[in-house]
Design a protein around this motif. Structure first.
Motif, mmCIF file in Angstrom:
data_model
loop_
_atom_site.group_PDB
_atom_site.id
_atom_site.type_symbol
_atom_site.label_atom_id
_atom_site.label_comp_id
_atom_site.label_asym_id
_atom_site.label_seq_id
_atom_site.Cartn_x
_atom_site.Cartn_y
_atom_site.Cartn_z
ATOM 1 N N ALA A 11 27.564 58.789 30.036
ATOM 2 C CA ALA A 11 26.241 58.659 30.953
ATOM 3 C C ALA A 11 26.067 57.888 32.037
ATOM 4 C CB ALA A 11 25.470 57.029 29.661
ATOM 5 N N GLY A 12 26.934 56.555 31.755
ATOM 6 C CA GLY A 12 26.813 56.100 33.206
ATOM 7 C C GLY A 12 27.240 56.626 34.578
ATOM 8 N N ILE A 13 27.485 57.669 34.674
ATOM 9 C CA ILE A 13 28.434 58.657 35.334
ATOM 10 C C ILE A 13 27.680 60.134 35.997
ATOM 11 C CG2 ILE A 13 29.916 60.443 36.105
ATOM 12 C CD1 ILE A 13 32.150 59.379 34.378
ATOM 13 N N VAL A 14 26.551 59.594 34.965
ATOM 14 C CA VAL A 14 25.501 60.421 34.705
ATOM 15 C C VAL A 14 24.191 59.888 35.924
ATOM 16 C CG1 VAL A 14 23.309 61.676 34.009
ATOM 17 C CG2 VAL A 14 25.307 62.293 33.628
ATOM 18 N N ALA A 15 24.065 58.821 35.587
ATOM 19 C CA ALA A 15 22.994 57.710 36.070
ATOM 20 C C ALA A 15 23.172 57.170 37.094
ATOM 21 C CB ALA A 15 23.124 56.431 34.982
ATOM 22 N N VAL A 17 25.308 58.914 39.367
ATOM 23 C CA VAL A 17 25.380 60.087 40.194
ATOM 24 C C VAL A 17 23.972 60.899 40.870
ATOM 25 C CG1 VAL A 17 25.685 63.132 40.303
ATOM 26 C CG2 VAL A 17 27.733 61.544 39.648
ATOM 27 N N MET A 18 23.057 61.015 39.298
ATOM 28 C CA MET A 18 21.504 60.707 39.740
ATOM 29 C C MET A 18 20.951 60.264 40.803
ATOM 30 S SD MET A 18 20.136 61.914 36.442
ATOM 31 C CE MET A 18 18.520 61.820 37.061
ATOM 32 N N THR A 19 21.624 58.791 40.851
ATOM 33 C CA THR A 19 20.884 57.632 41.764
ATOM 34 C C THR A 19 21.543 57.355 42.856
ATOM 35 O OG1 THR A 19 21.015 55.856 39.701
ATOM 36 C CG2 THR A 19 20.331 55.451 42.196
ATOM 37 N N ALA A 20 22.329 58.023 43.364
ATOM 38 C CA ALA A 20 22.866 58.127 44.442
ATOM 39 C C ALA A 20 22.546 59.820 45.051
ATOM 40 C CB ALA A 20 24.756 58.508 44.203
ATOM 41 N N GLY A 21 22.294 60.254 44.477
ATOM 42 C CA GLY A 21 21.749 61.853 44.869
ATOM 43 C C GLY A 21 20.178 61.726 45.234
ATOM 44 N N LEU A 22 20.026 60.818 43.996
ATOM 45 C CA LEU A 22 18.168 60.244 45.080
ATOM 46 C C LEU A 22 18.696 59.705 46.085
ATOM 47 C CD1 LEU A 22 15.463 61.375 42.733
ATOM 48 C CD2 LEU A 22 15.935 58.688 42.402
ATOM 49 N N LEU A 23 19.193 58.604 46.155
ATOM 50 C CA LEU A 23 18.942 57.668 47.435
ATOM 51 C C LEU A 23 20.053 59.073 48.645
ATOM 52 C CD1 LEU A 23 20.385 54.587 45.996
ATOM 53 C CD2 LEU A 23 17.567 55.667 46.523
ATOM 54 N N ARG A 24 20.421 59.172 48.774
ATOM 55 C CA ARG A 24 20.445 60.116 49.477
ATOM 56 C C ARG A 24 20.537 61.980 49.762
ATOM 57 N NH1 ARG A 24 21.849 60.930 53.923
ATOM 58 N NH2 ARG A 24 23.704 62.037 54.944
ATOM 59 N N LEU A 25 20.248 62.400 48.809
ATOM 60 C CA LEU A 25 20.041 63.883 49.170
ATOM 61 C C LEU A 25 18.869 63.486 49.555
ATOM 62 C CD1 LEU A 25 21.559 66.012 46.881
ATOM 63 C CD2 LEU A 25 22.047 65.638 49.046
ATOM 64 N N GLY A 26 18.093 62.784 49.407
ATOM 65 C CA GLY A 26 16.530 62.518 49.335
ATOM 66 C C GLY A 26 16.166 62.646 51.003
ATOM 67 N N PHE A 48 13.352 61.264 36.776
ATOM 68 C CA PHE A 48 13.592 59.451 36.107
ATOM 69 C C PHE A 48 14.059 59.345 34.655
ATOM 70 C CE2 PHE A 48 12.087 59.683 40.492
ATOM 71 C CZ PHE A 48 12.581 58.301 41.097
ATOM 72 N N GLY A 49 12.893 59.725 33.281
ATOM 73 C CA GLY A 49 13.467 59.676 32.262
ATOM 74 C C GLY A 49 14.862 60.009 31.848
ATOM 75 N N THR A 50 15.527 61.015 32.119
ATOM 76 C CA THR A 50 16.802 61.748 32.424
ATOM 77 C C THR A 50 17.874 60.810 32.466
ATOM 78 O OG1 THR A 50 16.566 63.223 32.452
ATOM 79 C CG2 THR A 50 18.658 62.625 32.723
ATOM 80 N N LEU A 51 17.153 59.715 33.822
ATOM 81 C CA LEU A 51 17.374 58.311 34.685
ATOM 82 C C LEU A 51 17.489 57.114 33.843
ATOM 83 C CD1 LEU A 51 19.341 57.410 37.017
ATOM 84 C CD2 LEU A 51 16.997 56.699 38.141
ATOM 85 N N ALA A 52 16.548 57.288 33.138
ATOM 86 C CA ALA A 52 16.927 55.947 32.406
ATOM 87 C C ALA A 52 16.830 55.406 31.496
ATOM 88 C CB ALA A 52 15.083 55.769 32.176
ATOM 89 N N PHE A 53 17.280 56.868 30.663
ATOM 90 C CA PHE A 53 17.645 57.196 29.247
ATOM 91 C C PHE A 53 19.102 57.298 29.648
ATOM 92 C CE2 PHE A 53 19.130 59.956 25.721
ATOM 93 C CZ PHE A 53 18.216 59.193 24.571
ATOM 94 N N ALA A 54 19.601 57.627 30.299
ATOM 95 C CA ALA A 54 20.979 57.408 30.403
ATOM 96 C C ALA A 54 21.580 56.098 31.124
ATOM 97 C CB ALA A 54 21.470 58.884 31.539
ATOM 98 N N LEU A 55 21.248 55.623 31.631
ATOM 99 C CA LEU A 55 21.059 53.973 32.424
ATOM 100 C C LEU A 55 21.409 53.295 30.833
ATOM 101 C CD1 LEU A 55 22.148 51.825 33.864
ATOM 102 C CD2 LEU A 55 19.659 51.599 34.306
ATOM 103 N N VAL A 73 11.995 50.459 39.547
ATOM 104 C CA VAL A 73 11.776 49.772 40.192
ATOM 105 C C VAL A 73 12.472 50.612 41.506
ATOM 106 C CG1 VAL A 73 13.062 47.972 41.735
ATOM 107 C CG2 VAL A 73 11.929 47.633 40.001
ATOM 108 N N LEU A 74 13.718 51.627 41.077
ATOM 109 C CA LEU A 74 14.152 51.913 41.891
ATOM 110 C C LEU A 74 12.907 54.000 41.972
ATOM 111 C CD1 LEU A 74 16.408 54.249 43.119
ATOM 112 C CD2 LEU A 74 17.201 54.810 41.016
ATOM 113 N N ALA A 75 11.897 54.185 41.627
ATOM 114 C CA ALA A 75 11.200 55.081 41.214
ATOM 115 C C ALA A 75 9.727 54.440 42.606
ATOM 116 C CB ALA A 75 10.593 54.827 40.041
#
Length: 117
Positions: A11-15, A17-26, A48-55, A73-75
């Motif tokens: 779950a930590g890796i998912v969170a 990777v999702m955050t990095a992808g959101l920030l970089r690919l965005g 953002f639901g998946t990210l919150a749940f994974a975190l 806050v990230l959103a």
């Protein structure tokens, strides 16, 4: 115990990777018009639901509300940042979809906690 630790790490890796992808690919042109409206709102909520749940899972199923606030806050940051990116636009409806996804994650987590109690 081993499965629980593995779930936390996954779950930590998912969170992460999702955050990095959101920030970089965005910030790239890939993100411009990637998902057409109205389906983009579903993508926002799911992301953002998946990210919150994974975190929440990554933190050992503790700190549910701080996890939700951190992702919110990230959103907000993501929508604000889009004001400065060519081809991207900030949208209150996107922020509402982000918030809806986070609230669904909190609701799901609360149901899991209640079932186990």
């Amino acid at each position: 115990m081993y499965r629980s630790r593995m779930l936390q790490w996954a779950a930590g890796i998912v969170a992460l990777v999702m955050t990095a992808g959101l920030l970089r690919l965005g910030e790239t042109s890939i993100a411009v018009g990637l998902i057409p409206s109205p389906w983009d709102k579903l993508a926002h909520a799911a992301t953002f639901g998946t990210l919150a749940f994974a975190l929440w899972l990554a933190l050992g199923r503790r700190l549910l509300l701080p996890c939700a606030v951190a992702v919110l806050v990230l959103a907000c940051y993501d929508e604000w940042r889009q004001l400065m990116l060519p081809g991207r636009e900030a949208d209150i409806e996107d922020l509402i979809a982000n918030t809806a996804g986070i609230l669904m994650a909190v609701w799901s987590a609360q149901r899991l906690i209640t079932k186990e109690a």
